[in-house]
Write a protein that holds these residues in place. Structure first.
Motif, short mmCIF file in Angstrom:
data_model
loop_
_atom_site.label_atom_id
_atom_site.label_comp_id
_atom_site.label_asym_id
_atom_site.label_seq_id
_atom_site.Cartn_x
_atom_site.Cartn_y
_atom_site.Cartn_z
N ASN A 29 0.83 -1.20 0.00
CA ASN A 29 0.00 0.00 0.00
C ASN A 29 0.86 1.26 0.00
O ASN A 29 0.51 2.28 -0.59
CB ASN A 29 -0.94 0.01 1.20
N SER A 45 0.19 3.22 -6.76
CA SER A 45 -0.41 3.43 -8.08
C SER A 45 -1.18 2.21 -8.57
O SER A 45 -1.99 2.31 -9.48
CB SER A 45 0.68 3.78 -9.09
N LEU A 46 -0.91 1.05 -7.96
CA LEU A 46 -1.62 -0.16 -8.36
C LEU A 46 -3.03 -0.16 -7.78
O LEU A 46 -3.30 0.47 -6.76
CB LEU A 46 -0.87 -1.40 -7.89
N SER A 47 -3.91 -0.92 -8.42
CA SER A 47 -5.26 -1.05 -7.90
C SER A 47 -5.25 -1.85 -6.61
O SER A 47 -4.29 -2.59 -6.32
CB SER A 47 -6.16 -1.73 -8.93
N ASN A 48 -6.32 -1.72 -5.85
CA ASN A 48 -6.41 -2.45 -4.58
C ASN A 48 -6.38 -3.96 -4.80
O ASN A 48 -5.76 -4.70 -4.04
CB ASN A 48 -7.69 -2.04 -3.85
N ALA A 71 -4.90 -5.55 -7.26
CA ALA A 71 -3.53 -5.95 -7.61
C ALA A 71 -2.64 -6.01 -6.37
O ALA A 71 -1.81 -6.92 -6.24
CB ALA A 71 -2.95 -4.97 -8.62
N ARG A 72 -2.81 -5.05 -5.46
CA ARG A 72 -1.99 -5.07 -4.24
C ARG A 72 -2.32 -6.28 -3.37
O ARG A 72 -1.42 -6.88 -2.77
CB ARG A 72 -2.21 -3.77 -3.46
#
Length: 490
Positions: free
Chosen positions: A110, A115-118, A120-121
């Motif tokens: 996080n 910048s990654l989507s939730n 993807a994280r």
């Protein structure tokens, strides 16, 4: 109350007091302990009962030692499962570690990958948590030394070290586990890609009959190829198979070992047709035992050996031998499958359950009987019915047929007996034999310096499977998906 609700309520009765974060760890450890200890306890109990029966039949035999050793053996098995370098601790480390590491890794992603989507994280944190836990878990399992993977190292004459303390260690003890994880991960990835392709093709109305046939035949094909590779290895290089696997195949095949040795010598060139290489005694002794003319077993005279030698007493007809093989193999398999099916039917003792158990045992026995029959008949097709008309009947062709073509034909045909099983069973059986087939292509022992590569493959494969289970349990096919889903849920 639905079955799922009932099972959930039953589970909460025993692990409700465990903190949710630790429940996967506890479940994994108990499941690993049960799977590691239960088979050994059953074997010990059966041995103990056999010894007591033998002692009762022979009163003069002293059974005091056996009576005393049973509790000691029982305690040793129960304690052995608690070893921190064995399978139960490994299961707890992999499952529990992936659960405990996910939250801190998610917090790190996080911050570092905002910048990654939730989604993807979350996937990245689950994958890396499972990767680290699987790496450490397998290293824990690999740290336990085994007699089969250590040997004394050569000591130079001028060495001042104690030769008794020197040894060479080899890797490979966990290879079967790694290949199991690898094939499961490969199945998940290929299956997901194929499912997306199918959905896209159906939406655009371009899904073809060929693609539908591929969907239905991929599991039987995987089983057939894997089984063929295993049978080829069993004939020509049995040392690449586990000892228990070799023993079981030999028991099912019910073949004279002298015939197997003759096929091996044909392939190596030690036994050659139309030449006296001193190999006549091998099958000559077999001819004496079965009452055949002794010259049948002499490769310098009989080119090739009569197919009746392969039939081992069932007469000259290849078809009669095939029917006889099926009948004998079916009876042998029923002796194994029927008690197991009846034992499962005891859970709901009624007429319908009994009939279902009988049909299930008969179907599985027919599959195994057909497997053995197709292997032998494939050998006969290559040696007698089809092979000579394609490859020729001259000496070189006969040598080539008995030097591998006939066994290859049997290996190609036998696995397609899986079509007699239900579609649900086919995928489980294909995924069961695939890692064992891959193991025949790799050395059972290899240099310890390359063990990191095996560990990396296992960790990456486990991470793929665990991540998929947490997002789409149905994608991990067979019993494994259900088991992992119940273990990993909070």
């Amino acid at each position: 109350m639905t079955l799922t609700t009932a099972l959930g309520a039953r589970r909460r009765k025993w692990d409700g007091a465990v903190p949710p974060l630790l429940r996967p760890l506890v479940r994994a450890y108990l499941l690993g302990y049960a799977s590691a200890v239960a088979p050994r306890l059953l074997t010990l109990l059966l041995q103990h009962l056999t010894r007591r029966r033998t002692a009762a039949d022979s009163p003069k035999r002293n059974g005091h030692h056996n009576a005393q050793s049973f509790p000691d053996s029982l305690l040793a098995i129960l304690r052995g499962g608690l070893d921190p370098r064995r399978f139960p601790a490994f299961c707890a480390a992999v499952v529990g570690g992936s659960t405990l590491l996910e939250l801190p890794l998610r917090a790190a992603f996080n911050k570092l990958a905002g910048s990654l989507s939730n989604v993807a994280r979350i996937r990245l944190s689950r994958w890396f948590a499972s990767f680290i836990a699987a790496w450490l878990g397998l290293r824990l399992l690999q740290s336990k030394q085994s007699a089969g993977f250590t040997e004394p190292a050569p000591v130079r004459p001028d060495s001042h070290l104690d030769a008794g303390r020197q040894e060479s260690r080899y890797a490979g003890r966990t290879l079967d586990l790694t290949l199991f994880a690898f094939t499961r991960a490969l199945d998940v990835i290929v299956g997901e890609l194929w499912t997306r392709r199918k959905a896209h093709r159906l939406a655009s109305q371009r899904w073809t009959r060929l693609e539908d046939a591929i969907s239905r035949l991929v599991d039987p094909a995987v089983f057939a190829v894997s089984s063929g590779l295993i049978m080829w290895t069993w004939i020509y290089n049995p040392s690449r198979l586990p000892r228990a696997y070799n023993k079981w195949i030999g028991s099912a095949a019910a073949v004279d070992p002298r015939l197997i040795e003759a096929l091996q010598r044909c392939r190596s060139g030690e036994l050659q047709y139309a030449r006296d290489t001193g190999q006549g005694r091998l099958l000559g002794a077999m001819c004496d035992d079965y009452g055949w003319p002794r010259h049948w077993g002499d490769p310098a005279v009989s080119v090739p050996f009569p197919c009746e030698v392969v039939h081992m007493g069932c007469g000259p007809s290849c078809e009669v031998h095939a029917v006889s093989r099926f009948a004998r193999s079916f009876r042998w398999a029923m002796a194994t499958y029927l008690p197991l099916s009846l034992l499962l039917a005891v859970r709901s003792p009624n007429r319908r359950g009994l009939i279902k158990a009988l049909f299930s045992a008969a179907r599985s026995s027919a599959f195994l009987g057909a497997f053995i029959t197709l292997f032998y008949y494939g050998v006969c097709l290559a040696r007698t019915r089809v092979g000579p008309h394609i490859l020729g009947k001259h000496v070189e062709a006969r040598q080539r047929i008995d030097g591998g073509v006939c066994v290859g034909a049997g290996c190609f045909l036998c696995g397609w007996s899986i079509l007699l099983e239900k579609a649900g069973r086919r995928k489980d059986m294909a995924l069961f034999v695939a890692p064992r087939a891959l193991a025949t292509l790799l050395p059972r022992r290899y240099d310890l310096s390359r063990q990191w590569l095996e560990t990396a493959v296992f960790a990456a494969s486990t991470a793929v499977v665990f991540t998929c289970v947490l997002e789409n349990k149905a994608r991990v096919r067979g019993v494994l998906g259900s088991v992992l889903g119940s273990v990993l849920e909070p």
